[in-house]
Motif scaffolding. Structure first.
Motif, PDB file in Angstrom:
ATOM      1  N   SER A  21       0.761  -1.170  -0.081  1.00 30.21           N
ATOM      2  CA  SER A  21       0.128  -0.056   0.152  1.00 30.21           C
ATOM      3  C   SER A  21       0.980   1.073  -0.006  1.00 30.21           C
ATOM      4  O   SER A  21       1.900   1.309   0.334  1.00 30.21           O
ATOM      5  N   LEU A  22       0.475   2.390  -0.363  1.00 24.92           N
ATOM      6  CA  LEU A  22       1.183   3.701  -0.504  1.00 24.92           C
ATOM      7  C   LEU A  22       1.219   4.230   0.812  1.00 24.92           C
ATOM      8  O   LEU A  22       0.254   4.333   1.739  1.00 24.92           O
ATOM      9  N   VAL A  23       2.447   4.561   0.975  1.00 23.84           N
ATOM     10  CA  VAL A  23       2.755   5.345   2.273  1.00 23.84           C
ATOM     11  C   VAL A  23       3.167   6.832   1.803  1.00 23.84           C
ATOM     12  O   VAL A  23       4.215   7.224   1.224  1.00 23.84           O
ATOM     13  N   LEU A  24       2.326   7.823   2.279  1.00 22.73           N
ATOM     14  CA  LEU A  24       2.587   9.260   1.976  1.00 22.73           C
ATOM     15  C   LEU A  24       3.523   9.862   3.120  1.00 22.73           C
ATOM     16  O   LEU A  24       3.166   9.606   4.285  1.00 22.73           O
ATOM     17  N   PHE A  25       4.356  10.439   2.882  1.00 24.85           N
ATOM     18  CA  PHE A  25       5.389  11.186   3.808  1.00 24.85           C
ATOM     19  C   PHE A  25       5.475  12.704   3.702  1.00 24.85           C
ATOM     20  O   PHE A  25       4.973  13.287   2.610  1.00 24.85           O
ATOM     21  N   THR A  26       5.480  13.370   4.847  1.00 27.69           N
ATOM     22  CA  THR A  26       5.564  14.786   4.957  1.00 27.69           C
ATOM     23  C   THR A  26       7.037  15.178   5.215  1.00 27.69           C
ATOM     24  O   THR A  26       7.309  14.492   6.309  1.00 27.69           O
ATOM     25  N   GLN A  27       7.500  16.217   4.721  1.00 29.97           N
ATOM     26  CA  GLN A  27       8.911  16.552   4.948  1.00 29.97           C
ATOM     27  C   GLN A  27       8.997  17.820   5.285  1.00 29.97           C
ATOM     28  O   GLN A  27       8.291  18.641   4.941  1.00 29.97           O
ATOM     29  N   ASP A  28       9.997  17.912   6.241  1.00 27.65           N
ATOM     30  CA  ASP A  28      10.227  19.300   6.939  1.00 27.65           C
ATOM     31  C   ASP A  28      11.829  19.154   6.906  1.00 27.65           C
ATOM     32  O   ASP A  28      12.471  18.728   7.787  1.00 27.65           O
ATOM     33  N   GLY A  29      12.395  19.906   5.837  1.00 24.14           N
ATOM     34  CA  GLY A  29      13.857  20.091   5.911  1.00 24.14           C
ATOM     35  C   GLY A  29      14.363  18.583   5.613  1.00 24.14           C
ATOM     36  O   GLY A  29      14.009  17.932   4.708  1.00 24.14           O
ATOM     37  N   ASP A  30      15.235  18.081   6.507  1.00 16.85           N
ATOM     38  CA  ASP A  30      15.832  16.595   6.122  1.00 16.85           C
ATOM     39  C   ASP A  30      15.009  15.818   6.978  1.00 16.85           C
ATOM     40  O   ASP A  30      15.394  14.443   6.869  1.00 16.85           O
ATOM     41  N   LEU A  31      14.049  16.164   7.515  1.00 15.71           N
ATOM     42  CA  LEU A  31      13.260  15.162   8.324  1.00 15.71           C
ATOM     43  C   LEU A  31      11.977  14.687   7.527  1.00 15.71           C
ATOM     44  O   LEU A  31      11.432  15.742   6.964  1.00 15.71           O
ATOM     45  N   LYS A  32      11.664  13.361   7.709  1.00 18.17           N
ATOM     46  CA  LYS A  32      10.469  12.885   7.004  1.00 18.17           C
ATOM     47  C   LYS A  32       9.726  12.189   7.892  1.00 18.17           C
ATOM     48  O   LYS A  32      10.229  11.449   8.820  1.00 18.17           O
ATOM     49  N   PHE A  33       8.360  12.317   7.766  1.00 18.06           N
ATOM     50  CA  PHE A  33       7.437  11.542   8.670  1.00 18.06           C
ATOM     51  C   PHE A  33       6.084  10.989   7.894  1.00 18.06           C
ATOM     52  O   PHE A  33       5.695  11.753   6.784  1.00 18.06           O
ATOM     53  N   PRO A  34       5.632  10.098   8.275  1.00 15.72           N
ATOM     54  CA  PRO A  34       4.536   9.304   7.571  1.00 15.72           C
ATOM     55  C   PRO A  34       3.487  10.258   7.698  1.00 15.72           C
ATOM     56  O   PRO A  34       3.133  10.859   8.926  1.00 15.72           O
ATOM     57  N   LEU A  35       2.608  10.606   6.818  1.00 14.86           N
ATOM     58  CA  LEU A  35       1.594  11.489   6.820  1.00 14.86           C
ATOM     59  C   LEU A  35       0.405  11.210   7.885  1.00 14.86           C
ATOM     60  O   LEU A  35      -0.057  11.917   8.434  1.00 14.86           O
ATOM     61  N   GLU A  36       0.283   9.575   8.118  1.00 17.11           N
ATOM     62  CA  GLU A  36      -0.714   9.317   9.115  1.00 17.11           C
ATOM     63  C   GLU A  36      -0.101   9.996  10.555  1.00 17.11           C
ATOM     64  O   GLU A  36      -0.897  10.192  11.276  1.00 17.11           O
ATOM     65  N   SER A  37       1.128   9.644  10.841  1.00 14.07           N
ATOM     66  CA  SER A  37       1.642  10.362  12.080  1.00 14.07           C
ATOM     67  C   SER A  37       1.511  11.983  12.132  1.00 14.07           C
ATOM     68  O   SER A  37       1.118  12.311  13.168  1.00 14.07           O
ATOM     69  N   VAL A  38       1.560  12.412  11.053  1.00 13.77           N
ATOM     70  CA  VAL A  38       1.589  14.001  11.069  1.00 13.77           C
ATOM     71  C   VAL A  38       0.074  14.247  11.446  1.00 13.77           C
ATOM     72  O   VAL A  38      -0.177  15.381  12.194  1.00 13.77           O
ATOM     73  N   LYS A  39      -0.619  13.686  10.739  1.00 15.13           N
ATOM     74  CA  LYS A  39      -2.118  13.806  11.172  1.00 15.13           C
ATOM     75  C   LYS A  39      -2.641  13.707  12.595  1.00 15.13           C
ATOM     76  O   LYS A  39      -3.239  14.544  13.289  1.00 15.13           O
ATOM     77  N   LYS A  40      -1.957  12.716  13.233  1.00 17.86           N
ATOM     78  CA  LYS A  40      -1.899  12.617  14.739  1.00 17.86           C
ATOM     79  C   LYS A  40      -1.572  13.513  15.503  1.00 17.86           C
ATOM     80  O   LYS A  40      -2.194  14.280  16.323  1.00 17.86           O
ATOM     81  N   LEU A  41      -0.226  14.156  14.832  1.00 16.86           N
ATOM     82  CA  LEU A  41       0.179  15.106  15.642  1.00 16.86           C
ATOM     83  C   LEU A  41      -0.556  16.589  15.524  1.00 16.86           C
ATOM     84  O   LEU A  41      -0.695  17.000  16.561  1.00 16.86           O
ATOM     85  N   LYS A  42      -1.296  16.594  14.581  1.00 14.82           N
ATOM     86  CA  LYS A  42      -2.363  17.885  14.283  1.00 14.82           C
ATOM     87  C   LYS A  42      -3.232  17.884  15.131  1.00 14.82           C
ATOM     88  O   LYS A  42      -3.745  18.674  15.639  1.00 14.82           O
ATOM     89  N   GLU A  43      -3.963  16.501  15.291  1.00 16.21           N
ATOM     90  CA  GLU A  43      -5.048  16.513  16.205  1.00 16.21           C
ATOM     91  C   GLU A  43      -4.506  16.678  17.605  1.00 16.21           C
ATOM     92  O   GLU A  43      -4.956  17.369  18.495  1.00 16.21           O
ATOM     93  N   LEU A  44      -3.243  16.278  18.137  1.00 15.54           N
ATOM     94  CA  LEU A  44      -2.774  16.582  19.514  1.00 15.54           C
ATOM     95  C   LEU A  44      -2.679  18.014  19.692  1.00 15.54           C
ATOM     96  O   LEU A  44      -3.000  18.423  20.687  1.00 15.54           O
ATOM     97  N   MET A  45      -2.014  18.478  18.789  1.00 16.01           N
ATOM     98  CA  MET A  45      -1.928  19.991  18.466  1.00 16.01           C
ATOM     99  C   MET A  45      -3.238  20.890  18.844  1.00 16.01           C
ATOM    100  O   MET A  45      -3.315  21.786  19.643  1.00 16.01           O
ATOM    101  N   ASP A  46      -4.244  20.444  17.955  1.00 18.09           N
ATOM    102  CA  ASP A  46      -5.603  20.886  18.008  1.00 18.09           C
ATOM    103  C   ASP A  46      -6.124  20.920  19.491  1.00 18.09           C
ATOM    104  O   ASP A  46      -6.465  21.725  19.794  1.00 18.09           O
ATOM    105  N   ALA A  47      -6.165  19.636  19.803  1.00 23.60           N
ATOM    106  CA  ALA A  47      -6.465  19.435  21.192  1.00 23.60           C
ATOM    107  C   ALA A  47      -5.686  20.328  22.426  1.00 23.60           C
ATOM    108  O   ALA A  47      -6.280  20.830  23.459  1.00 23.60           O
ATOM    109  N   ASN A  48      -4.370  20.725  22.279  1.00 22.21           N
ATOM    110  CA  ASN A  48      -3.713  21.416  23.155  1.00 22.21           C
ATOM    111  C   ASN A  48      -3.752  22.949  22.854  1.00 22.21           C
ATOM    112  O   ASN A  48      -2.685  23.779  23.510  1.00 22.21           O
TER     113      ASN A  48
END
Length: 91
Positions: free
Chosen positions: A1-28
């Motif tokens: 299956s496709l895994v999408l990544f979001t990149q920030d500079g030299d850092l790369k994160f799975p899109l699913e994890s980034v969405k989870k991060l955003k949920e946490l940020m919105d909650a906080n």
């Protein structure tokens, strides 16, 4: 299956994890969006549900800025189809 990544500079994160991060940020998020707490990024690091991929970011001085940029990338659904500049594309 496709895994999408979001990149920030030299850092790369799975899109699913980034969405989870955003949920946490919105909650906080403070009630007043103009009230940006300097240590906000590090407060996220105390969250037990923070995806493990972000633990190395927590050790960085610029963690709040990285989390902020990733959260903005997650807001843009274009990243789903890899059109966003912050999106590293489909792998």
């Amino acid at each position: 299956s496709l895994v999408l990544f979001t990149q920030d500079g030299d850092l790369k994160f799975p899109l699913e994890s980034v969405k989870k991060l955003k949920e946490l940020m919105d909650a906080n998020k403070p009630i007043n969006p103009r009230l940006v707490v300097p240590g906000a990024g590090h407060a996220l690091c105390q969250e037990k549900s923070l995806p493990v991929e972000f633990q190395p970011v927590c050790k960085r001085e610029d963690a709040p800025k990285i989390f902020q940029r990733l959260s903005l990338a997650a807001e843009d659904d274009l990243c789903e189809i890899c059109a966003n500049a912050a999106c590293a594309g489909c792998f």
